[in-house]
Design a protein around this motif. Structure first.
Motif, PDB file in Angstrom:
ATOM      1  N   SER A  70       0.848  -1.171   0.142  1.00  0.00           N
ATOM      2  CA  SER A  70      -0.043   0.021   0.026  1.00  0.00           C
ATOM      3  C   SER A  70       0.882   1.262  -0.032  1.00  0.00           C
ATOM      4  O   SER A  70       0.297   2.281   0.528  1.00  0.00           O
ATOM      5  N   TRP A  71       2.166   1.175  -0.424  1.00  0.00           N
ATOM      6  CA  TRP A  71       2.996   2.274  -0.434  1.00  0.00           C
ATOM      7  C   TRP A  71       3.390   2.469  -1.758  1.00  0.00           C
ATOM      8  O   TRP A  71       3.556   1.336  -2.676  1.00  0.00           O
ATOM      9  N   ASP A  72       3.573   3.544  -2.408  1.00  0.00           N
ATOM     10  CA  ASP A  72       4.186   4.134  -3.490  1.00  0.00           C
ATOM     11  C   ASP A  72       5.741   4.434  -3.391  1.00  0.00           C
ATOM     12  O   ASP A  72       5.826   5.446  -2.673  1.00  0.00           O
ATOM     13  N   PHE A  73       6.431   3.848  -4.115  1.00  0.00           N
ATOM     14  CA  PHE A  73       7.980   3.800  -4.001  1.00  0.00           C
ATOM     15  C   PHE A  73       8.397   5.400  -4.322  1.00  0.00           C
ATOM     16  O   PHE A  73       9.121   5.869  -3.388  1.00  0.00           O
ATOM     17  N   ASP A  74       8.043   6.007  -5.067  1.00  0.00           N
ATOM     18  CA  ASP A  74       8.131   7.267  -5.185  1.00  0.00           C
ATOM     19  C   ASP A  74       7.951   8.241  -4.065  1.00  0.00           C
ATOM     20  O   ASP A  74       8.249   9.479  -4.094  1.00  0.00           O
ATOM     21  N   ARG A  75       7.178   8.040  -3.252  1.00  0.00           N
ATOM     22  CA  ARG A  75       6.676   8.617  -2.103  1.00  0.00           C
ATOM     23  C   ARG A  75       7.302   8.433  -0.704  1.00  0.00           C
ATOM     24  O   ARG A  75       7.004   8.968   0.102  1.00  0.00           O
ATOM     25  N   LEU A  76       8.281   7.427  -1.010  1.00  0.00           N
ATOM     26  CA  LEU A  76       9.076   7.067   0.307  1.00  0.00           C
ATOM     27  C   LEU A  76       9.860   8.092   0.524  1.00  0.00           C
ATOM     28  O   LEU A  76      10.657   8.831  -0.395  1.00  0.00           O
ATOM     29  N   GLY A  77      10.430   8.466   1.971  1.00  0.00           N
ATOM     30  CA  GLY A  77      11.172   9.619   2.089  1.00  0.00           C
ATOM     31  C   GLY A  77      12.821   8.949   1.384  1.00  0.00           C
ATOM     32  O   GLY A  77      13.106   7.841   1.468  1.00  0.00           O
ATOM     33  N   ILE A  78      13.654   9.855   1.228  1.00  0.00           N
ATOM     34  CA  ILE A  78      15.054   9.766   0.783  1.00  0.00           C
ATOM     35  C   ILE A  78      15.550   8.773   1.634  1.00  0.00           C
ATOM     36  O   ILE A  78      16.614   7.666   1.386  1.00  0.00           O
ATOM     37  N   ILE A  79      15.603   9.005   3.039  1.00  0.00           N
ATOM     38  CA  ILE A  79      16.328   8.252   4.041  1.00  0.00           C
ATOM     39  C   ILE A  79      15.936   6.774   3.993  1.00  0.00           C
ATOM     40  O   ILE A  79      16.533   5.819   4.065  1.00  0.00           O
ATOM     41  N   ASP A  80      14.703   6.618   4.177  1.00  0.00           N
ATOM     42  CA  ASP A  80      14.074   5.395   4.052  1.00  0.00           C
ATOM     43  C   ASP A  80      14.422   4.475   2.763  1.00  0.00           C
ATOM     44  O   ASP A  80      14.901   3.324   2.931  1.00  0.00           O
ATOM     45  N   LYS A  81      14.387   5.073   1.569  1.00  0.00           N
ATOM     46  CA  LYS A  81      14.927   4.406   0.533  1.00  0.00           C
ATOM     47  C   LYS A  81      16.383   4.147   0.720  1.00  0.00           C
ATOM     48  O   LYS A  81      16.899   3.006   0.142  1.00  0.00           O
ATOM     49  N   SER A 109      17.968   3.005  11.208  1.00  0.00           N
ATOM     50  CA  SER A 109      16.649   3.557  11.012  1.00  0.00           C
ATOM     51  C   SER A 109      16.019   4.281  12.272  1.00  0.00           C
ATOM     52  O   SER A 109      15.286   5.479  12.273  1.00  0.00           O
ATOM     53  N   LYS A 110      16.297   3.815  13.561  1.00  0.00           N
ATOM     54  CA  LYS A 110      16.087   4.383  14.880  1.00  0.00           C
ATOM     55  C   LYS A 110      16.772   5.740  14.767  1.00  0.00           C
ATOM     56  O   LYS A 110      16.098   6.631  15.464  1.00  0.00           O
ATOM     57  N   ILE A 111      17.969   5.926  14.421  1.00  0.00           N
ATOM     58  CA  ILE A 111      18.473   7.139  14.551  1.00  0.00           C
ATOM     59  C   ILE A 111      18.391   7.840  13.311  1.00  0.00           C
ATOM     60  O   ILE A 111      18.247   9.254  13.728  1.00  0.00           O
ATOM     61  N   LEU A 112      18.067   7.522  12.149  1.00  0.00           N
ATOM     62  CA  LEU A 112      17.936   8.523  10.926  1.00  0.00           C
ATOM     63  C   LEU A 112      16.558   8.716  10.635  1.00  0.00           C
ATOM     64  O   LEU A 112      16.220   9.653   9.902  1.00  0.00           O
ATOM     65  N   GLY A 113      15.584   7.709  10.953  1.00  0.00           N
ATOM     66  CA  GLY A 113      14.182   7.713  10.436  1.00  0.00           C
ATOM     67  C   GLY A 113      13.267   8.367  11.516  1.00  0.00           C
ATOM     68  O   GLY A 113      13.646   8.807  12.604  1.00  0.00           O
ATOM     69  N   ASP A 114      12.015   8.148  11.346  1.00  0.00           N
ATOM     70  CA  ASP A 114      11.077   8.666  12.189  1.00  0.00           C
ATOM     71  C   ASP A 114      10.494   7.630  13.088  1.00  0.00           C
ATOM     72  O   ASP A 114      11.051   6.572  12.803  1.00  0.00           O
TER      73      ASP A 114
END
Length: 141
Positions: A70-81, A109-114
């Protein structure tokens, strides 16, 4: 002394710069690693990961996209990608144990993500790993 975790964090930073269109990042890899005290074997490890992700980017992105429900790859955040790309590269192309790869990606991801990033990263990498394992089993039969 730098660890493999530090090397992976550096790779995420390099991938981030590259994703923002900084194609010249390759010229600064050694200097950036030196500034972060990533040397010798860890520097070689990081360079190998970074170059491997870039060389296999289309295959890696295809593997990620195949698991997104249910996610669009192009809408992922850059860090997540960037975290996903590194994790998928390691799952598909390295000899590192998958639980280590996934755990490292979650910790980064705990450090850099939300707040939701670790769970998301875990789910996608686990799905990629299962797809890769199933593909390997099908090819053996």
């Amino acid at each position: 002394m730098a660890t493999r975790t530090h090397a992976r964090e550096m790779v995420i930073e390099l991938l981030y710069a590259y994703s923002l269109g900084n194609d010249n990042i390759f010229k600064f890899v050694d200097e950036l690693m030196k500034n972060r005290k990533i040397r010798n074997a860890q520097a070689d490890f990081a360079k190998g990961l970074f170059n491997g992700v870039i060389e296999n980017l289309s295959t890696i992105d295809k593997a990620i996209k195949s698991t997104l429900k249910s996610w669009d790859f192009d809408r992922l955040g850059i860090i997540d990608k960037c975290i996903l790309r590194l994790g998928v590269y390691e799952i598909l192309y390295s000899n590192t144990d998958t639980p280590i790869i996934i755990n490292e990606a979650i910790e980064i991801s705990k450090i850099l993500g939300d707040d939701n990033t670790p769970k998301f990263i875990n789910g996608v990498l686990d799905a990629v790993n299962k797809n890769a394992s199933n593909k390997d089993k099908n090819e053996q039969n």
